[in-house]
Design an enzyme around this catalytic site. Sequence first.
Site, PDB file in Angstrom:
ATOM      1  N   HIS A 154      -9.353   4.033  -0.675  1.00  0.00           N
ATOM      2  CA  HIS A 154      -8.018   3.443  -0.588  1.00  0.00           C
ATOM      3  C   HIS A 154      -7.782   2.477  -1.754  1.00  0.00           C
ATOM      4  CE1 HIS A 154      -4.316   1.988   0.919  1.00  0.00           C
ATOM      5  NE2 HIS A 154      -4.745   1.068   1.752  1.00  0.00           N
ATOM      6  N   CYS A 175       0.820  -1.220   0.000  1.00  0.00           N
ATOM      7  CA  CYS A 175       0.000   0.000   0.000  1.00  0.00           C
ATOM      8  C   CYS A 175       0.852   1.267   0.000  1.00  0.00           C
ATOM      9  CB  CYS A 175      -0.939  -0.004   1.199  1.00  0.00           C
ATOM     10  SG  CYS A 175      -2.025  -1.438   1.223  1.00  0.00           S
TER      11      CYS A 175
END
Lengths: 384, 384
Positions: B331, B83
Amino acid sequence: MRSIAIIGIGQTKIDEHWDISLRDLAVEAVLAALHDAGRDSAEALFVGNMLSPLLSGQNQLGALIADWAGLRGAEAVKVEAACASGGAAFRAGLMAVASGEVGSVLVVGVEKMTDMAGHDVTAALATAADADYEGKQGVSFVGLNALVMRRYMHEYGWKHADFAPFSINAHANAVHNPYARLRDLITVEQFEKSSMVATPINLLDASPIGDGAAAALIVPAESVTRNEKRVLVVGCASATDTIAVHSRREPLFLNAAYASAKQAYSQAGIGPENIDVFELHDAFSIMAALSLEVCGFAERGQGVRLGLDNEISPKGRIPVCTRGGLKARGHPVGATGMYQIVEVVQQLRAECGATQVDGARIGMAQNIGGSGATIVTHIFKRNS
Amino acid sequence: MRSIAIIGIGQTKIDEHWDISLRDLAVEAVLAALHDAGRDSAEALFVGNMLSPLLSGQNQLGALIADWAGLRGAEAVKVEAACASGGAAFRAGLMAVASGEVGSVLVVGVEKMTDMAGHDVTAALATAADADYEGKQGVSFVGLNALVMRRYMHEYGWKHADFAPFSINAHANAVHNPYARLRDLITVEQFEKSSMVATPINLLDASPIGDGAAAALIVPAESVTRNEKRVLVVGCASATDTIAVHSRREPLFLNAAYASAKQAYSQAGIGPENIDVFELHDAFSIMAALSLEVCGFAERGQGVRLGLDNEISPKGRIPVCTRGGLKARGHPVGATGMYQIVEVVQQLRAECGATQVDGARIGMAQNIGGSGATIVTHIFKRNS
């Protein structure tokens, strides 16, 4: 750009390492590079890898390998450009050192391919092509290269057997490389009779997959002026082409290889006539021919002639695949670019024994991702 | 390091873009960044992405996106750090410019997550964890964060409702961000009653996945001294920690966030008291608390206090998630780091309307890969 030196190299044997994990392979190469350099650490780690998400269920190899290699906390990241991941990671690491942000960088290329079934690996390799416009049509990666090879044979009138010298040379050199996957001599007859994979590419035109890792430690050149082992990076360039082969106006001309080699030559202030050894990307024999042409070693359509004229052996005019190349050393895809660089360093340090190129001073490594979509070219020079 | 400026930014709305492909999402953000900068090209492209091999069957995004964005032939590569891929790609691009090798770099973070079934996405996200020692035990990524949150609540005596202000603030800010995925206000009651995901993390502690891309164009600062829009990069650092949470001596202290923030502060010659806006990585509400603590905005165990004291809103002492954060802007994992950077630039250019931080001069973005395994921290400064 700031001058950069390689001061340590390491590699694992390429094999079906069913008893060694991805991280352990990488660590083995990293520790070997540190040991070779006489150091115990580096400020950052750059990892070249293509397939670990698909074949090992593992992302974030930077943090993973840094921790396992004793570099816990160090900056670490993965770079991916299909089969050019190793070369691309080296270039990213080199720019990190050149920027002054990082004082020393370990670059490791690693790939673990043999834990999965062959059809899974074939599907994974197809992610190097255009998923929407090539992959979805069912064409495999070898299939794409077969189309290019067939076109080349048609355009320039070569027979399949004319490509044999590339594979024969690679196998002959790999016999002397303890890290190579295939260490047996092959003949023209074997080459011609081997199993067909995707016409006209047969088994001996194609490089074998494998598990392996290769690493190098790079630092600013001025910080190691007294190091006898150091090898300087004098050219470094990367370029891309369309990812889909069908989008190219001239599918037999590797635009990105031409552009990156031209820039690397210019940075080094040399031309192809100055290259003593060339580790090229012979994933398939056709790619060896195309690389030789576009890098200025042969006219267009005449790359195979260099093999037929025996100019590619360690004693020839332009020695290629001196440690076995992708064809016989093996092609653990994301690691391959780093194997090429490590092997050029071995040549420039005169450590290649029976396949040593006499007096090698300047060497080139060219790493290709996809069917020519990402190409990274590096030129290296002996210290003295 | 050479001074670098951001002169253009672009982003797509984060959503379930079933009608837009991975490459088209990336191209939309890249072209928007070029348009914002008033340019039509760049010398190189760095792509941040985590999941395209697993969810789109596509590797080699560098070459793919460069071609589609009109940069055919340009150097292009993908950087992956779970991420933190977006922030890591930005840092790699920045070092490329700083090295003098490349004159201008487009960095784009892109992720396409909603074409696949939820369980496939959950499995893909688990590749950010240690596959052999965490993933193989069946723990999901949210499960790992739940263990950390439970431990935090146990150690410091906080209730679940104490985390509500992080999510409430994020949603309140996202209402004013046209690119955000979730644009509805939420209350403490809704927060407390939302569906449990992995105790104690419920749906409103967790950020939504999504499809999106965000991009920035960077150049040497000295080349654009007259550009009013330019934002300077004054701090840039990256560090790692063990990939497995269980290997950490103190699982509630984000070592890599501490190390990278410390280095970035030092480069910028400032401390946390000088940060006007902080785009932090609130993948889960617990991560917001931990980031605030380790970056010097709260004592250990007291990060949640900043929310309870209303210090995190655009009018507060340390505004966070001013465009919605991961929680409400969304996200899209490999793109998130670039969304954070784009949003800090928007703040420093005073383009944030209702959630504008008055007089914002210095902003920070912190991007986290895995459960704190790779962390990249950037500090930016307004031109004037």
